[in-house]
Structure formats: structure tokens, C-alpha cells
Design a protein around this motif. Structure first.
Motif, PDB file in Angstrom:
ATOM      1  N   PRO A  10      54.269  45.566  33.149  1.00 21.70           N
ATOM      2  CA  PRO A  10      54.959  45.022  32.005  1.00 21.70           C
ATOM      3  C   PRO A  10      55.429  43.690  32.009  1.00 21.70           C
ATOM      4  O   PRO A  10      55.576  43.045  33.301  1.00 21.70           O
ATOM      5  N   LEU A  12      53.587  41.163  31.680  1.00 21.00           N
ATOM      6  CA  LEU A  12      52.752  40.115  31.983  1.00 21.00           C
ATOM      7  C   LEU A  12      51.758  39.818  30.824  1.00 21.00           C
ATOM      8  O   LEU A  12      51.298  38.609  30.660  1.00 21.00           O
ATOM      9  N   ARG A  18      56.595  32.972  30.169  1.00 18.44           N
ATOM     10  CA  ARG A  18      57.650  33.878  30.808  1.00 18.44           C
ATOM     11  C   ARG A  18      57.818  32.937  31.987  1.00 18.44           C
ATOM     12  O   ARG A  18      56.808  32.724  32.826  1.00 18.44           O
ATOM     13  N   TYR A  23      55.555  31.724  37.162  1.00 14.42           N
ATOM     14  CA  TYR A  23      54.307  32.325  36.825  1.00 14.42           C
ATOM     15  C   TYR A  23      53.298  31.453  36.623  1.00 14.42           C
ATOM     16  O   TYR A  23      52.203  31.638  36.493  1.00 14.42           O
ATOM     17  N   ASN A  79      48.254  44.591  39.189  1.00 17.78           N
ATOM     18  CA  ASN A  79      49.546  43.805  39.337  1.00 17.78           C
ATOM     19  C   ASN A  79      50.259  44.801  38.302  1.00 17.78           C
ATOM     20  O   ASN A  79      50.443  44.886  37.041  1.00 17.78           O
ATOM     21  N   GLY A  81      53.407  44.866  38.086  1.00 16.05           N
ATOM     22  CA  GLY A  81      54.861  44.066  37.663  1.00 16.05           C
ATOM     23  C   GLY A  81      56.035  44.788  38.320  1.00 16.05           C
ATOM     24  O   GLY A  81      55.937  45.206  39.389  1.00 16.05           O
ATOM     25  N   ALA A  82      56.827  44.838  37.659  1.00 14.31           N
ATOM     26  CA  ALA A  82      58.386  45.325  38.145  1.00 14.31           C
ATOM     27  C   ALA A  82      57.996  46.927  38.693  1.00 14.31           C
ATOM     28  O   ALA A  82      58.887  47.345  39.332  1.00 14.31           O
ATOM     29  N   HIS A  85      58.079  47.827  42.041  1.00 16.85           N
ATOM     30  CA  HIS A  85      59.258  48.207  42.793  1.00 16.85           C
ATOM     31  C   HIS A  85      59.889  49.285  42.658  1.00 16.85           C
ATOM     32  O   HIS A  85      61.111  49.726  43.310  1.00 16.85           O
ATOM     33  N   HIS A 105      49.959  40.096  42.989  1.00 19.25           N
ATOM     34  CA  HIS A 105      51.236  39.668  42.609  1.00 19.25           C
ATOM     35  C   HIS A 105      51.146  38.193  42.298  1.00 19.25           C
ATOM     36  O   HIS A 105      50.479  37.308  43.305  1.00 19.25           O
ATOM     37  N   ILE A 106      51.512  37.518  41.537  1.00 19.29           N
ATOM     38  CA  ILE A 106      50.979  36.030  41.039  1.00 19.29           C
ATOM     39  C   ILE A 106      52.119  35.163  41.830  1.00 19.29           C
ATOM     40  O   ILE A 106      51.684  34.192  42.475  1.00 19.29           O
ATOM     41  N   SER A 107      53.418  35.792  41.964  1.00 16.02           N
ATOM     42  CA  SER A 107      54.283  35.029  42.883  1.00 16.02           C
ATOM     43  C   SER A 107      54.494  35.481  44.241  1.00 16.02           C
ATOM     44  O   SER A 107      53.788  36.806  44.361  1.00 16.02           O
ATOM     45  N   VAL A 109      56.375  37.673  46.277  1.00 16.94           N
ATOM     46  CA  VAL A 109      57.483  38.446  45.987  1.00 16.94           C
ATOM     47  C   VAL A 109      58.396  38.303  47.195  1.00 16.94           C
ATOM     48  O   VAL A 109      59.713  38.538  46.986  1.00 16.94           O
ATOM     49  N   ARG A 112      61.036  36.201  47.117  1.00 15.30           N
ATOM     50  CA  ARG A 112      62.135  36.119  45.774  1.00 15.30           C
ATOM     51  C   ARG A 112      63.146  37.264  46.202  1.00 15.30           C
ATOM     52  O   ARG A 112      63.580  37.349  47.613  1.00 15.30           O
ATOM     53  N   ARG A 116      62.410  42.781  45.158  1.00  8.63           N
ATOM     54  CA  ARG A 116      61.163  42.586  45.113  1.00  8.63           C
ATOM     55  C   ARG A 116      60.326  42.923  46.359  1.00  8.63           C
ATOM     56  O   ARG A 116      59.106  42.543  46.335  1.00  8.63           O
TER      57      ARG A 116
HETATM   58  C1  DQA Z   1      54.999  40.263  39.500  1.00 11.36           C
HETATM   59  C2  DQA Z   1      56.048  40.145  40.669  1.00 11.36           C
HETATM   60  C3  DQA Z   1      57.219  41.078  40.285  1.00 11.36           C
HETATM   61  O1  DQA Z   1      58.243  41.329  41.013  1.00 11.36           O
HETATM   62  C4  DQA Z   1      57.535  40.987  38.728  1.00 11.36           C
HETATM   63  O2  DQA Z   1      58.267  42.081  38.228  1.00 11.36           O
HETATM   64  C5  DQA Z   1      56.505  40.875  37.881  1.00 11.36           C
HETATM   65  C6  DQA Z   1      55.306  40.114  38.206  1.00 11.36           C
HETATM   66  C7  DQA Z   1      54.001  39.083  40.110  1.00 11.36           C
HETATM   67  O3  DQA Z   1      52.801  38.901  39.377  1.00 11.36           O
HETATM   68  O4  DQA Z   1      54.487  38.094  40.631  1.00 11.36           O
HETATM   69  O5  DQA Z   1      56.601  41.149  36.498  1.00 11.36           O
HETATM   70  O6  DQA Z   1      54.119  41.341  39.783  1.00 11.36           O
END
Ligand code: DQA
Length: 150
Positions: A10, A12, A18, A23, A79, A81-82, A85, A105-107, A109, A112, A116
Motif C-alpha cells: 500500500p 507505494l 509521497r 522515500y 515491500n 509497506g504498512a 507491521h 524497506h526503502i527507509s 524503519v 523511525r 514500524r
Molecule cells: C516502507 C516502510 C513502512 O513502515 C511504510 O508503512 C511504508 C514503506 C518503506 O519502504 O520504507 O509504506 O515499507
């Protein structure tokens, strides 16, 4: 030629606009190009997808597991996304399908918010990567090749 699946969860689809401070400026189409190049280097085919729906990810993981069992796929970079978690369903899907998953994950986590820091995917993943920006995608494909090709 074997396939590598890259599944994106979700939000992405919003990459590029975003939270660019978190990101980056690359779009999902840019990410797909990075993945195409990585797969081409390894002589692999890419199947790159994005959905905002948890059940669709479940179905895709099952499909990837069947393809892996049939010898036509190496596994998947995921990936989630949320859903990473929150989703016991994705945890169960990866286990149930027997698909080799690299969690990505791009970031970073772990640097953060606390919510996460927990991943339902990680215990089922072959490896976990976070914090390399979108360059993590081709690195994850390299990693999937490294852990699956003898
Ligand atoms: C993510 C990190 C997740 O916590 C976040 O909800 C995302 C992107 C990342 O790629 O860093 O949607 O998966």
C-alpha cells in the motif's frame, strides 16, 4: 529464464510525491526500471507489481510459491509497506506458500516511529533489508540471487 517477483504494498504507488524526505524523488516506474536492469544482469525475468490491498498480496505470494515450486521462479522481493507491521495474513501466506522472500524497506524503519520496528514478515523472510532508499530494490534482487542460486 526464471522469474523474480517484486511485490509492492500500500501507498507505494505514490512514490515520487509521497513524503519525498523519507522515500526520495524516484517514482515506482523508476523503481521498476532499476529492477529490470538488475534482473537483466542476472539473466532473469522480472514480474513487478503493486497493490493497495492485503488479500491481493496474499494471492500473489501464493502464486509466487507455486511458481517457485514449479521451478519457474527464484522467489520474491516484498515491500509490504504498512502491512509489514500489521499483517499476520502475510506472515501466514509466506509460510504457507513456501516462497523465498526478501523483505525490503526503502527507509530505515528502525530509525523511525516505534510502530514500524516490529515486522510480521521478518520471521518468515530469508533476509531483511532497510534504509538503502530505492537502490535497495536492485540490491535485494542481487541478494535473492545470492541466497538461491548455488
Ligand atoms: C516502507 C516502510 C513502512 O513502515 C511504510 O508503512 C511504508 C514503506 C518503506 O519502504 O520504507 O509504506 O515499507
Amino acid at each position: 529464464m526464471k522469474t523474480v517477483f517484486v511485490f509492492n504494498g500500500p501507498n507505494l504507488n505514490l512514490l515520487g510525491t509521497r513524503e519525498p524526505d523519507v522515500y526520495g524523488a524516484a517514482t515506482l516506474a523508476d523503481v521498476q526500471q532499476l529492477c529490470e536492469a538488475a534482473c537483466a544482469r542476472h539473466g532473469l525475468a522480472l514480474d513487478f507489481r503493486q497493490t493497495n490491498h492485503e488479500g491481493v498480496l496474499v494471492d500473489w505470494l501464493h502464486e509466487a510459491g507455486r511458481a517457485q515450486a514449479a521451478g519457474t521462479a527464484l522467489g520474491a522481493v516484498l515491500n509490504a509497506g504498512a502491512y509489514t507491521h500489521t499483517s499476520v495474513a502475510l506472515h501466514d501466506a509466506i509460510k504457507g506458500a513456501g516462497v523465498t522472500v526478501i523483505e525490503l524497506h526503502i527507509s530505515n524503519v528502525h530509525a523511525r516511529e516505534a510502530f514500524r520496528h516490529h515486522s510480521f514478515i521478518a520471521p518468515t523472510a530469508r533476509a531483511v533489508m532497510a534504509g538503502f532508499g530505492v537502490r535497495g530494490y536492485p540490491l535485494a534482487i542481487d541478494g535473492l540471487v545470492a541466497v538461491t542460486v548455488a
